[in-house]
Motif scaffolding. Structure first.
Motif, short mmCIF file in Angstrom:
data_model
loop_
_atom_site.label_atom_id
_atom_site.label_comp_id
_atom_site.label_asym_id
_atom_site.label_seq_id
_atom_site.Cartn_x
_atom_site.Cartn_y
_atom_site.Cartn_z
N VAL A 65 20.59 13.66 -41.88
CA VAL A 65 21.93 13.91 -41.32
C VAL A 65 22.39 15.32 -41.66
CG1 VAL A 65 24.34 13.19 -41.41
CG2 VAL A 65 22.54 11.45 -41.35
N TYR A 72 22.36 2.00 -41.55
CA TYR A 72 22.90 3.13 -42.33
C TYR A 72 22.73 4.43 -41.55
CZ TYR A 72 23.60 6.29 -46.30
OH TYR A 72 24.07 7.27 -47.15
N LYS A 74 25.73 6.93 -39.92
CA LYS A 74 25.84 8.32 -40.35
C LYS A 74 25.68 9.29 -39.18
CE LYS A 74 26.42 7.86 -44.84
NZ LYS A 74 27.57 8.44 -45.57
N LYS A 115 17.59 5.71 -48.21
CA LYS A 115 18.87 6.18 -47.70
C LYS A 115 19.11 7.64 -48.06
CE LYS A 115 21.03 1.61 -47.53
NZ LYS A 115 22.08 0.70 -48.07
N ASP A 157 20.18 10.68 -45.60
CA ASP A 157 21.22 11.67 -45.88
C ASP A 157 20.68 13.08 -45.64
OD1 ASP A 157 23.01 9.67 -46.60
OD2 ASP A 157 22.58 9.85 -48.76
N GLU A 188 28.57 9.75 -36.56
CA GLU A 188 29.73 10.52 -37.05
C GLU A 188 29.64 11.98 -36.68
OE1 GLU A 188 29.81 9.80 -41.23
OE2 GLU A 188 30.42 7.69 -41.04
#
Length: 404
Positions: free
Chosen positions: A393, A309, A313, A386, A390, A316
């Motif tokens: 990121v 995961y 992320k 997760k 996030d 990107e």
């Protein structure tokens, strides 16, 4: 059932705030956090049976001794050592490696060769360099490729009848690469060399079986396995531990002392001079109990989900480069943002309550290979989520915007 929210409740520190933000702790490759069950064990020791071990006939000493030796048996069972006396308590992986390196000072001779890998932590490089300086042995290095993998064909070429020792980490602390240690061990043994595996990074993520691996020495640290700092272990095959001389002299490691001659105690006490970190050893055993109760199959599966995961992320983000792209790796991501120093990114992330590691991670030869000053390293444990990824990121994107 694996429930990360229930697991997180075991870790008091995960509920705190840093700089007014909820803590997102992603520096697990340096030190894992400690569950309440282990903290309670530490408090119980100092509250109820704090005493020196092995030497006392009084009740507290006997209770402490029993708990300490029970912890040794827990570690023996966990790593599947044949005998409990093959488990030596140390202050950590670095101490364990130095113990073995010191012992081989009396075995190696000028012209002998020892092999390390390009993926090593400094603690699995420097002691062997010091050993070469003392003995005249020659240090050789298994090279790596751009993906962060060791080149096994080059390893094969390095092996010869001059090779006496091979040292390699099970998992790279800087890149997360899982090395093919089964192959490395087998090839070393084919030419009669001994092998030490640095398991500091592997032990939190998988359950090494030292007998199945047929490894000569395996080392690990408690503080990466939900245990206390200043505590670790050395596994050594009985035959090797009997060959090596003691690392330190003092109390506990002796059989008899006179001014004319000293004889040494049997294993494991031969290598455990002085008063040990008694509480640390007992707490290490409690940490082993804790992670085994969760189960390594569940831990491995969940951490792999986090790795996939986070990788998806992060890639990107335009201008972000990941170092260490082996297909066989654990939950560590080292990366940089184009044109931005990793330290600056780490500082901004800290302002948002996000703890990552920046720098060369005591693996400077890896950074020299990539021609970079260091990386930003996010390392995940089974208590991460997760949602925290996030946050990472989003924080990296914000840092990129602020620093570009």
């Amino acid at each position: 059932m694996f429930n990360v929210e229930d697991i997180r409740k075991d870790f008091p520190i995960l509920s705190r705030q840093v700089n007014g933000k909820p803590l997102v702790y992603l520096d697990n490759a340096a030190t894992s956090q400690t569950p309440q069950q282990v903290i309670d064990t530490i408090v119980d020791y100092y509250s109820n049976y704090n005493a020196n071990i092995h030497r006392g006939v009084h009740t507290l000493s006997q209770e402490a001794t029993d708990k300490y030796e029970q912890a040794r048996h827990k570690i023996q069972k966990h790593f599947n050592a044949q005998f409990a006396h093959e488990i030596i308590f140390t202050s950590g992986t670095t101490h364990s490696i130095n113990l073995v390196a010191n012992g081989f000072s009396s075995i190696l001779k000028k012209g002998d060769e020892i092999i390390v890998s390009a993926l090593e932590h400094h603690s699995n490089i420097v002691p062997w360099q010091m050993l070469c300086e003392r003995t005249g042995a020659i240090l050789k290095v298994i090279p790596m490729n751009q993906e962060g993998e060791l080149i096994m064909s080059e390893y094969d070429k390095l092996l010869s009848n001059k090779t006496k020792l091979v040292f390699v980490n099970h998992i790279s602390n800087a890149l997360g690469t899982i090395n093919p240690i089964e192959y490395i061990i087998e090839k070393a043994h084919q030419i009669g060399a001994a092998i030490l595996v640095d398991g500091a990074q592997a032990s939190p993520h998988l359950k090494p079986d030292v007998q199945a691996l047929n490894v000569d020495f395996y080392v690990a640290s408690a503080h990466k396995m939900c245990g206390p700092t200043g505590e670790g272990m050395l596994y050594g095959k009985e035959e090797w531990l009997k060959k090596l001389p003691p690392y330190q002299g003092g109390g506990e490691m002796i059989a008899e002392v006179t001014f004319e001659k000293t004889t040494y105690a049997e294993l494991p006490h031969k290598f455990e001079a002085g008063t040990p970190n008694i509480c640390g050893g007992i707490a290490f055993g409690a940490a082993i109990d804790y992670i085994n109760a969760i189960g390594f199959d569940a831990i491995s599966k969940y951490e792999h989900e986090l790795l996939e995961y986070a990788t998806q992320k992060l890639i990107e983000i335009e201008g972000l480069k990941i170092y260490g792209t082996s297909k066989n790796k654990t939950s560590v991501i080292s990366f940089n943002l184009e044109g931005i120093h990793p330290y600056d990114v780490g500082s901004i992330l800290d302002k948002m309550g996000i703890a990552v590691r920046t720098g060369h991670h005591c693996a400077q030869p890896i950074m020299d290979y990539y021609k970079i000053p260091g990386t930003i390293r996010a390392s995940f444990s089974f208590y991460n989520t997760k949602a925290e990824i996030d946050s990472l990121v989003a924080g990296v994107r914000k840092a990129q915007f602020m620093l570009s």
